[in-house]
Write an enzyme that holds these catalytic residues in place. Structure first.
Site, PDB file in Angstrom:
ATOM      1  N   ARG A  91       1.021  -1.155  -0.296  1.00  7.66           N
ATOM      2  CA  ARG A  91      -0.031   0.106   0.172  1.00  7.66           C
ATOM      3  C   ARG A  91       0.942   1.831   0.043  1.00  7.66           C
ATOM      4  O   ARG A  91       0.503   2.375  -0.820  1.00  7.66           O
ATOM      5  CB  ARG A  91      -1.031   0.468   1.227  1.00  7.66           C
ATOM      6  CG  ARG A  91      -1.692   0.849   1.479  1.00  7.66           C
ATOM      7  CD  ARG A  91      -2.607   0.659   2.190  1.00  7.66           C
ATOM      8  NE  ARG A  91      -2.514   1.047   3.729  1.00  7.66           N
ATOM      9  CZ  ARG A  91      -3.260   0.768   4.871  1.00  7.66           C
ATOM     10  NH1 ARG A  91      -4.410   0.663   4.289  1.00  7.66           N
ATOM     11  NH2 ARG A  91      -2.966   0.551   5.749  1.00  7.66           N
ATOM     12  N   LYS A 193      -2.805   6.351   1.881  1.00  2.35           N
ATOM     13  CA  LYS A 193      -2.241   6.532   2.968  1.00  2.35           C
ATOM     14  C   LYS A 193      -1.806   7.720   3.119  1.00  2.35           C
ATOM     15  O   LYS A 193      -0.574   8.032   3.663  1.00  2.35           O
ATOM     16  CB  LYS A 193      -1.646   5.443   3.760  1.00  2.35           C
ATOM     17  CG  LYS A 193      -3.033   5.531   5.532  1.00  2.35           C
ATOM     18  CD  LYS A 193      -2.704   4.092   5.921  1.00  2.35           C
ATOM     19  CE  LYS A 193      -2.882   3.911   7.197  1.00  2.35           C
ATOM     20  NZ  LYS A 193      -4.092   4.631   7.780  1.00  2.35           N
ATOM     21  N   GLU A 229     -16.787   6.595   4.883  1.00  2.00           N
ATOM     22  CA  GLU A 229     -15.702   5.793   5.498  1.00  2.00           C
ATOM     23  C   GLU A 229     -15.373   7.123   6.822  1.00  2.00           C
ATOM     24  O   GLU A 229     -16.190   8.198   6.391  1.00  2.00           O
ATOM     25  CB  GLU A 229     -14.215   6.387   4.934  1.00  2.00           C
ATOM     26  CG  GLU A 229     -13.209   5.716   5.467  1.00  2.00           C
ATOM     27  CD  GLU A 229     -11.783   5.407   4.484  1.00  2.00           C
ATOM     28  OE1 GLU A 229     -11.765   5.200   3.655  1.00  2.00           O
ATOM     29  OE2 GLU A 229     -11.021   5.385   5.239  1.00  2.00           O
TER      30      GLU A 229
HETATM   31  C1  COI Z   1      -4.528   2.613  11.508  1.00  2.00           C
HETATM   32  O1  COI Z   1      -5.560   2.264  11.476  1.00  2.00           O
HETATM   33  O2  COI Z   1      -3.194   2.285  11.501  1.00  2.00           O
HETATM   34  C2  COI Z   1      -4.303   3.694  11.513  1.00  2.00           C
HETATM   35  O3  COI Z   1      -3.491   3.909  10.508  1.00  2.00           O
HETATM   36  C3  COI Z   1      -5.915   4.978  11.480  1.00  2.00           C
HETATM   37  C4  COI Z   1      -4.999   5.969  12.181  1.00  2.00           C
HETATM   38  C5  COI Z   1      -5.570   7.482  11.776  1.00  2.00           C
HETATM   39  C6  COI Z   1      -4.633   6.069  13.205  1.00  2.00           C
END
Ligand code: COI
Length: 346
Positions: A91, A193, A229
């Protein structure tokens, strides 16, 4: 590189019963920089510390950066394991291509994560008490002024022991639908991300939290009709034993937990649909739950939309709970991993 005696001592002072989702700095981090040819070659573990970056770095000025989230678990037999870590590497590569950044290879990424976990092994909570959260970062660390990709990149991994994402004791979350703020738009970066996906929703999430909600459920930016989401996780609905989740078409993060749930539910024989999910389907669902590395699988107790609160089944006997038990069993090593999703590190 092993953890030092001092790390062992400080980890030993931890009260593992009170872990939430907050930063507890651990002893080591991993750092790798691109070399002259723009490629990542060799990185190394260093003590956890602040990093020296130019004020004109690409990340500060133009937000050229990505992050990942992964967890290392201590099994009941004391060994430490990681869950689907190559998926995080893949990803990150997808996001790096989108943001014009070089990226560590899958092998470099996974090797760096393993080294970081082992160096901080004393910070992996005892079985059943939480996990060691890994935060790989990739960002433009070289100086820029004109808009464009940075001339140099850094890949950093830090770690922190964590417990539940939501407040201790909250086994289900109450969500608020917000129609005014969009998390991601078609053609944008909602499907990767990117570091820039998060701060734009701080304000609306903060307001929702002040009203007692756990988080905000965002609708699609084009029609405002479909659920997409939550700020930190994907969402699923269950209706008449059919599991549905918004399809990933560029505006939704392709969650590794999300993908794992789809596979487990399919193995269980449930019908699973990845599709447009109109808000009214969510409001009419039997169960709703959220998924993500940080949140795991968390039941949704209610969704509030235009002052109307709809409540859902939660807890034992629900499909969400069955999926949660199956997934966390594999992640934590309490169930057999027939899927080859975990790797033991020590
Ligand atoms: C995760 O679930 O690891 C994420 O990256 C979400 C994050 C906003 C804590």
């Amino acid at each position: 590189m092993g953890a030092s005696n001092s790390s062992e001592k400080s980890a030993k002072t931890m009260n593992w019963d009170n872990l939430g989702f907050g930063l507890t700095p651990t002893d080591y981090m991993f750092v790798m920089k691109t070399s002259g040819d723009g490629c990542f070659t060799e990185g190394r573990l260093t003590r956890y510390k602040s990093i020296d970056i130019s004020p004109s770095a690409g990340i500060f000025n133009y937000g050229q950066g990505l992050f990942e989230g992964a967890k290392a678990y201590r099994r009941a037999d004391g060994h430490i394991q990681l869950f689907r870590i190559e998926e995080n590497a893949r990803r990150m590569k997808m996001g790096a291509d989108r943001l014009c950044m070089p990226c560590p290879s899958i092998a470099q990424f996974t090797d760096a994560v393993k080294k970081t976990v082992l160096a901080n092994r004393h910070w992996v909570p005892p079985a059943g008490k939480g996990s060691l959260y890994l935060r790989p970062l990739l960002f433009g660390s070289g100086p820029v002024l004109g808009i464009g990709p940075a001339p140099e990149y850094s890949f950093v991994i830090f770690a922190s022991p964590i417990g539940n994402w939501y407040k201790a004791g909250a086994s289900a979350m109450n969500l608020l639908v917000d129609r005014n703020v969009s998390r991601a738009a078609p053609g944008g970066c909602g499907g990767i991300k990117s570091i820039t996906n998060y701060a734009p929703v701080f304000e609306v999430v903060k307001k929702a939290k002040a009203q007692g909600y756990a988080d905000v459920l965002f609708l699609d930016a084009t029609t405002g009709k479909n659920i997409e989401e939550v700020s930190s996780c994907n969402i699923f609905i269950v209706k008449n034993n059919v599991l549905s989740t918004p399809a990933t078409q560029g505006t939704i993060l392709p969650g590794i937990t999300r993908r794992s749930i789809i596979e487990i539910a399919t193995d269980f024989g449930y019908k699973v649909e990845e599709r447009e999910v109109p808000l009214e389907h969510a409001l009419d669902a039997d169960e709703v739950f959220c998924s993500g590395t940080a949140v795991g699988i968390t039941h949704v107790a209610s969704i509030t939309y235009q002052e109307k609160k709809v409540e859902y089944k939660t807890g034992e006997g629900t499909m969400s709970d069955k999926l949660r038990i199956a997934l966390t069993g594999i992640q934590t090593g309490s169930a057999q991993d027939k899927k080859g999703w975990t790797v033991q590190l020590d």
